[in-house]
Design a protein around this motif. Structure first.
Motif, PDB file in Angstrom:
ATOM      1  N   PRO A  64      37.443  37.971  -4.912  1.00 29.70           N
ATOM      2  CA  PRO A  64      37.167  39.418  -4.993  1.00 29.70           C
ATOM      3  C   PRO A  64      37.227  39.967  -6.403  1.00 29.70           C
ATOM      4  CG  PRO A  64      38.749  38.916  -3.266  1.00 29.70           C
ATOM      5  CD  PRO A  64      38.606  37.658  -4.066  1.00 29.70           C
ATOM      6  N   SER A  65      37.900  39.278  -7.314  1.00 35.73           N
ATOM      7  CA  SER A  65      38.012  39.806  -8.677  1.00 35.73           C
ATOM      8  C   SER A  65      36.659  39.872  -9.377  1.00 35.73           C
ATOM      9  CB  SER A  65      38.984  38.965  -9.502  1.00 35.73           C
ATOM     10  OG  SER A  65      38.530  37.614  -9.565  1.00 35.73           O
ATOM     11  N   GLU A  66      35.689  39.101  -8.882  1.00 31.34           N
ATOM     12  CA  GLU A  66      34.358  39.096  -9.478  1.00 31.34           C
ATOM     13  C   GLU A  66      33.490  40.257  -8.968  1.00 31.34           C
ATOM     14  OE1 GLU A  66      32.670  35.342  -8.649  1.00 31.34           O
ATOM     15  OE2 GLU A  66      34.077  34.223  -9.930  1.00 31.34           O
ATOM     16  N   LEU A  67      33.973  40.933  -7.906  1.00 27.27           N
ATOM     17  CA  LEU A  67      33.187  42.037  -7.351  1.00 27.27           C
ATOM     18  C   LEU A  67      33.350  43.289  -8.210  1.00 27.27           C
ATOM     19  CD1 LEU A  67      34.005  41.596  -3.549  1.00 27.27           C
ATOM     20  CD2 LEU A  67      31.912  40.900  -4.742  1.00 27.27           C
ATOM     21  N   SER A  68      32.280  44.061  -8.264  1.00 28.10           N
ATOM     22  CA  SER A  68      32.323  45.318  -9.018  1.00 28.10           C
ATOM     23  C   SER A  68      33.007  46.399  -8.190  1.00 28.10           C
ATOM     24  CB  SER A  68      30.915  45.760  -9.395  1.00 28.10           C
ATOM     25  OG  SER A  68      30.145  46.059  -8.236  1.00 28.10           O
ATOM     26  N   HIS A  69      33.214  47.524  -8.845  1.00 27.27           N
ATOM     27  CA  HIS A  69      33.822  48.676  -8.164  1.00 27.27           C
ATOM     28  C   HIS A  69      32.963  49.135  -6.981  1.00 27.27           C
ATOM     29  CE1 HIS A  69      34.293  53.054  -7.577  1.00 27.27           C
ATOM     30  NE2 HIS A  69      35.587  52.845  -7.832  1.00 27.27           N
ATOM     31  N   ASP A  70      31.650  49.267  -7.185  1.00 25.24           N
ATOM     32  CA  ASP A  70      30.767  49.729  -6.122  1.00 25.24           C
ATOM     33  C   ASP A  70      30.691  48.730  -4.981  1.00 25.24           C
ATOM     34  OD1 ASP A  70      30.290  51.997  -7.611  1.00 25.24           O
ATOM     35  OD2 ASP A  70      28.432  51.209  -8.512  1.00 25.24           O
ATOM     36  N   ASP A  71      30.736  47.449  -5.290  1.00 22.99           N
ATOM     37  CA  ASP A  71      30.678  46.429  -4.233  1.00 22.99           C
ATOM     38  C   ASP A  71      31.901  46.525  -3.333  1.00 22.99           C
ATOM     39  OD1 ASP A  71      28.277  45.518  -5.221  1.00 22.99           O
ATOM     40  OD2 ASP A  71      29.186  43.924  -6.448  1.00 22.99           O
ATOM     41  N   LEU A  72      33.070  46.677  -3.948  1.00 20.79           N
ATOM     42  CA  LEU A  72      34.284  46.789  -3.143  1.00 20.79           C
ATOM     43  C   LEU A  72      34.275  48.053  -2.291  1.00 20.79           C
ATOM     44  CD1 LEU A  72      36.977  45.623  -5.746  1.00 20.79           C
ATOM     45  CD2 LEU A  72      36.265  44.420  -3.685  1.00 20.79           C
ATOM     46  N   VAL A  73      33.828  49.148  -2.866  1.00 23.39           N
ATOM     47  CA  VAL A  73      33.775  50.398  -2.101  1.00 23.39           C
ATOM     48  C   VAL A  73      32.796  50.276  -0.944  1.00 23.39           C
ATOM     49  CG1 VAL A  73      33.109  52.830  -2.217  1.00 23.39           C
ATOM     50  CG2 VAL A  73      34.472  51.835  -4.054  1.00 23.39           C
ATOM     51  N   ASP A  74      31.668  49.597  -1.163  1.00 26.55           N
ATOM     52  CA  ASP A  74      30.682  49.455  -0.092  1.00 26.55           C
ATOM     53  C   ASP A  74      31.217  48.572   1.034  1.00 26.55           C
ATOM     54  OD1 ASP A  74      27.860  49.896   0.809  1.00 26.55           O
ATOM     55  OD2 ASP A  74      27.844  47.699   0.712  1.00 26.55           O
ATOM     56  N   ILE A  75      31.948  47.520   0.674  1.00 25.40           N
ATOM     57  CA  ILE A  75      32.538  46.666   1.708  1.00 25.40           C
ATOM     58  C   ILE A  75      33.528  47.454   2.562  1.00 25.40           C
ATOM     59  CG2 ILE A  75      34.066  44.688   2.089  1.00 25.40           C
ATOM     60  CD1 ILE A  75      32.771  43.380  -0.385  1.00 25.40           C
ATOM     61  N   ILE A  76      34.365  48.248   1.900  1.00 21.12           N
ATOM     62  CA  ILE A  76      35.334  49.068   2.636  1.00 21.12           C
ATOM     63  C   ILE A  76      34.614  50.078   3.532  1.00 21.12           C
ATOM     64  CG2 ILE A  76      37.144  50.797   2.349  1.00 21.12           C
ATOM     65  CD1 ILE A  76      37.918  49.348  -0.252  1.00 21.12           C
ATOM     66  N   HIS A  77      33.530  50.640   3.020  1.00 22.90           N
ATOM     67  CA  HIS A  77      32.780  51.623   3.792  1.00 22.90           C
ATOM     68  C   HIS A  77      32.149  50.992   5.024  1.00 22.90           C
ATOM     69  CE1 HIS A  77      29.488  54.991   3.753  1.00 22.90           C
ATOM     70  NE2 HIS A  77      30.328  55.112   4.769  1.00 22.90           N
ATOM     71  N   GLN A  78      31.464  49.876   4.861  1.00 22.04           N
ATOM     72  CA  GLN A  78      30.771  49.236   5.976  1.00 22.04           C
ATOM     73  C   GLN A  78      31.729  48.635   6.982  1.00 22.04           C
ATOM     74  OE1 GLN A  78      27.564  49.596   6.493  1.00 22.04           O
ATOM     75  NE2 GLN A  78      27.350  50.735   4.576  1.00 22.04           N
ATOM     76  N   ALA A  79      32.959  48.368   6.561  1.00 20.86           N
ATOM     77  CA  ALA A  79      33.960  47.828   7.491  1.00 20.86           C
ATOM     78  C   ALA A  79      34.537  48.913   8.392  1.00 20.86           C
ATOM     79  CB  ALA A  79      35.072  47.141   6.714  1.00 20.86           C
ATOM     80  N   GLY A  80      34.237  50.167   8.123  1.00 15.85           N
ATOM     81  CA  GLY A  80      34.693  51.251   8.995  1.00 15.85           C
ATOM     82  C   GLY A  80      36.172  51.550   8.871  1.00 15.85           C
ATOM     83  N   ILE A  81      36.738  51.381   7.674  1.00 12.19           N
ATOM     84  CA  ILE A  81      38.181  51.578   7.494  1.00 12.19           C
ATOM     85  C   ILE A  81      38.457  53.049   7.196  1.00 12.19           C
ATOM     86  CG2 ILE A  81      40.197  50.908   6.149  1.00 12.19           C
ATOM     87  CD1 ILE A  81      38.739  48.295   5.508  1.00 12.19           C
TER      88      ILE A  81
END
Length: 846
Positions: A128-145
């Motif tokens: 996960p350290s290689e992911l950008s800020h937007d990528d992490l936010v999008d993953i959290i968003h699509q996971a429905g958290i």
């Protein structure tokens, strides 16, 4: 800032105001590990389980879904999707009771699991350290958290905040009694929780991360300390056990000594707070690729045999959790979603678990007694002492009951976290929190309505401006523009301007008037007449006058020839006239004439004039009836036109004056009559006045000199004489009618023969006209005499002294009464016969 960091790392904790110490009761559920439950028979998944907008449905009824498959897609701001908790078929999409104290229906997806629990394709992240800020936010968003320890605020919104964050605080306090979900989660999955913290550090880049845990959770403190050893920016801080230390604002005060401003959020002071369960879900979404489809739920209470914590799939009915943990209900059993302080009683156990459900409490009556009746406030101030937000609960309750919403906002109602500490310590058992919740909802509804009204007004104003602008454009578009001139027209205008300039240059500046004068002078020089010749106009005017005069003469001749009606019409008119006169006499006879005796005397002058007119008319009627031979009208020479016109005008004026005098006498005699008699009398009076006018018109050829020479007598004598004359005329009319009925045939034949012999001598149309006029005058006078006699009946009973004065006058008139009766009847018959004969001859000649 450095001093604050040093204090935090040393373990310094600051106190917040208020707080209570209820029984913890955590040992019932924290002794066992988190259990896995069997799949339920159905899953009821609401499409909205967080604060924000609903997602958009992307499945339909009858569709087969896999575990972790999205059921909705984000459709607006603060919208997160929901996923299928297990594989199976969608049996229905309908409204089901919501996890709310009101249990209002909410659109839900009902899934029937197939028992295979098959996952959909997952996308885990190895580094996960290689992911950008937007990528992490999008993953959290699509996971429905969304927040799993409070109101359910979408986690991606907090992660994507643009403000700089100094402190990231992990809320692991779990201060409410009975709840141990976070405690057990940290014990068993401390490493995953720390990984979630590190992911949020990667997104937010805070200065320090502080994990706050109450001192009654030693095992969780040890597990988290061990998992965070390698990260120096994570501080595990122990806080004292006091309720509600788990409140967001209270925890910030405990760990950083900072206060969130009223109406603000922690981000305003550079702080962000996340729940332990939320950070675990972030770790699962990034490292495992799993969406949020399950959570740890504490199932506890004295009616639960196997109290503990379980992994509950979202959408699992509360009944399934209770049955799996050994539920033994008692009479009037209560089931609470949440803890005893901030939870709410469920109206039914068929409600599904959602993302914010952390506890299902099934207490008995001793454990959680029913609240007693609300009593009056004793103003002990215990609620104000226990309030962690430093509010005035008693004052807020008064304002909420009276619905003074402005004052509630002035007293910072929305700073209340609804912890229930005030209601817990209230000796009067006042449900303070319930008042606050209702007031908040109503205030929000008012604000929403105001926003809608403002938007509607803006739209209306914009529409009005647009319509006005379009109307103005249409008006401008339809305005007639001057047509473009052709080259020829332009040349003509130029030539005209050139001529004007040439004239002005030559000095010829004569006006139009000067030009007209010049033309007139030229004509005069040529010998033309300047004065107009009106001779032709004068001739034409004379011709038009002559034509008008001839037309009038011709019209008068036609009216003379057509004035005599045919026999049948004349007979009918005469019969109608006699019937009307008889009816008027009968109507007036029914009135009581005594009123004339009691009435007050009228004006002297009016009485004298009325008496004179009455005497003149009576004499004139007698003279007309005495003349048996009608040849007088035939042999009479026509008078001068001017004299005849004057006589006719005098006759009409006197007839009108007599009618007015009679009108002044009528009301005095009809005051005591019944309403029906009043109406009849009014009709009779109107008929009398109309016929008087008609008789006056017919009498234009007569000479009215008789009334001119009559001198007014004494007032009383005149009134008596007029009454006697009218009474006698009435008697004469009655006797004339009787004579007509008895001798109508014989007298009519004889008089007709006489009329024939007499009419043979008169051959001119002028004689015919005079005869008709004489007949009409005779009939009118007879009818008028009858009406006047009826109206003045019984007037003869006046004072005896007055009768003696006028006895001499009345004797002569009494002697002539019998002769006048017969003469009047004979004259009327002769006149009718002559009229008929003249009409026949006129018709034969035409």
């Amino acid at each position: 800032m450095e001093k604050l960091l040093e204090q935090i790392k040393k373990g310094t904790v600051w106190a917040f105001p208020g707080g209570v110490h209820p029984p913890q009761q955590k040992s019932l559920s924290n002794s066992a590990r988190i259990a896995r439950l069997p799949l339920p028979d159905k899953l009821v998944v609401p499409i909205k389980q967080h604060i924000g907008a609903n997602g958009k449905l992307i499945v339909e009824k009858g569709q087969h879904v896999l575990k972790g498959q999205p059921l909705t897609a984000p459709a607006a701001n603060w919208s997160v999707p929901v996923h299928a908790p297990s594989s199976g078929s969608i049996v229905d999409i309908s409204s089901m009771p919501s996890a709310h104290p009101s249990a209002l229906p909410e659109l839900s997806i009902i899934i029937e699991p197939d028992g295979k629990d098959t996952w959909c394709d997952l996308n885990p992240t190895l580094n996960p350290s290689e992911l950008s800020h937007d990528d992490l936010v999008d993953i959290i968003h699509q996971a429905g958290i969304s927040g799993m320890g409070g109101a359910g605020f979408p986690t991606y919104v907090k992660a994507d905040i643009k403000q700089p964050i100094e402190f990231l605080i992990v809320n692991a306090v779990e201060c409410e009694p009975y709840i141990t979900a976070d405690d057990v989660l940290m014990r068993e999955h401390a490493t995953q929780v720390v990984q979630g913290i590190e992911l949020m550090q990667q997104i937010l880049n805070p200065t320090l991360c502080i994990v706050g845990i109450e001192d009654n959770k030693p095992e969780a403190i040890a597990a988290m300390t061990k998992a965070a050893e390698h990260n120096a920016n994570i501080v595990i801080q122990t806080v004292p056990t006091v309720y509600p230390s788990g409140g967001e604002k209270q925890l910030i005060k405990l760990l950083t000594n900072r206060e969130v401003p009223s109406g603000g959020i922690p981000a305003d002071i550079g702080i962000l707070v996340h729940n332990t369960g939320t950070l675990f879900a972030v770790q699962q979404a990034v490292y495992e690729g799993k969406p949020l489809i399950e959570r740890v739920v504490t199932v506890t209470g004295n009616t639960i045999h196997n109290a503990g914590n379980v992994w509950a799939l979202l959408g699992t009915e509360v009944k399934h959790l209770l049955d799996c943990q050994g539920f033994s209900p008692v009479p009037q059993q209560r089931v609470v979603m949440g803890g005893p302080m901030m939870g709410f009683t469920l109206p039914t156990v068929r409600i599904g678990v959602i993302k914010t459900t952390n506890c299902i409490l099934a207490p008995d009556h001793k454990e959680l007694a029913e609240p007693g009746p609300e009593k009056a406030c004793i103003r002990c101030s215990a609620c104000a002492d226990a309030c962690p937000a430093s509010l005035l609960p008693q004052q807020l309750q008064w304002f909420a009951k009276s619905k003074e919403y402005d004052k509630l906002q002035e007293h910072n109602l929305f700073d209340c976290i609804e912890c229930g500490a005030c209601a817990y310590v209230c000796p009067s058992e006042i449900p303070l929190v319930q008042y606050y919740r209702v007031a908040k909802v109503e205030i929000k509804e008012q604000q929403a309505d105001k926003i809608k009204a403002d938007r509607a007004k803006e739209r209306f104003d914009a529409r009005k401006e647009r319509l006005e602008r379009e109307q103005q454009e249409r008006q401008n578009r339809h305005k007639r523009k001057p047509a473009a001139k052709t080259p020829d027209e332009k040349q003509k205008v130029a030539d005209a301007l050139a001529r004007v300039k040439n004239k002005s240059s030559d000095g010829d500046e004569k006006s139009a008037v000067a030009a007209a004068i010049a033309r007139a002078k030229a004509k005069k020089q040529q010998g033309e007449e300047l004065e107009p010749d009106n001779s032709e106009v004068t001739k034409e005017r004379a011709q038009r006058k002559e034509q008008a005069r001839k037309y009038k003469e011709q019209k008068a001749a036609q009216s003379e020839s057509s004035s005599a009606p045919d026999d049948k019409k004349s007979a009918v008119a005469a019969a109608i006239a006699r019937a009307k006169a008889k009816k008027a006499a009968q109507t007036q006879q029914s009135d009581e004439p005594q009123n004339t005796e009691d009435a007050t005397p009228a004006d002297d002058k009016k009485a004298a004039v009325a008496a004179a007119i009455a005497r003149a008319k009576a004499k004139k009627a007698a003279q007309a009836q005495q003349s048996d031979e009608p040849q007088s009208t035939e042999d009479a020479a026509p008078a001068d036109d001017k004299k005849a016109a004057v006589a006719a005008a005098i006759a009409r004026a006197k007839a009108k004056k007599a009618a007015q005098a009679q009108q002044s006498d009528e009301p005095q005699s009809t005051e005591d009559a019944t309403p029906a008699d009043d109406k009849k009398a009014a009709v009779a009076a109107a008929i009398a006045r109309a016929k008087a006018k008609k008789a006056a018109q017919a009498q234009e050829s007569d000479e009215p000199q008789s009334t001119e020479n009559a001198a007014p007598a004494d007032d009383k004598k005149a009134a008596v004489a007029a009454a006697i004359a009218r009474a006698k005329a009435k008697k004469a009319a009655k006797e004339a009618e009787q004579i007509e009925q008895l001798d109508e045939s014989s007298s009519a034949e004889e008089q007709a023969d006489n009329a024939k012999s007499e009419s043979s001598e008169a051959d001119s149309p002028e004689d015919n006209k005079k005869a008709a006029i004489a007949a009409a005058i005779a009939r009118a006078k007879a009818k008028k005499a009858a009406k006047e006699a009826e109206q003045t009946q019984n007037v003869e009973s006046t004072e005896q002294s007055t009768k003696k004065d006028v006895k001499a006058d009345t004797q002569s008139e009494g002697e002539q009464t019998a002769a006048e009766k017969k003469k009047a009847a004979v004259a009327a018959a002769i006149a009718r016969a002559k009229a008929k004969k003249l009409q026949k001859e006129g018709n034969n000649q035409s």
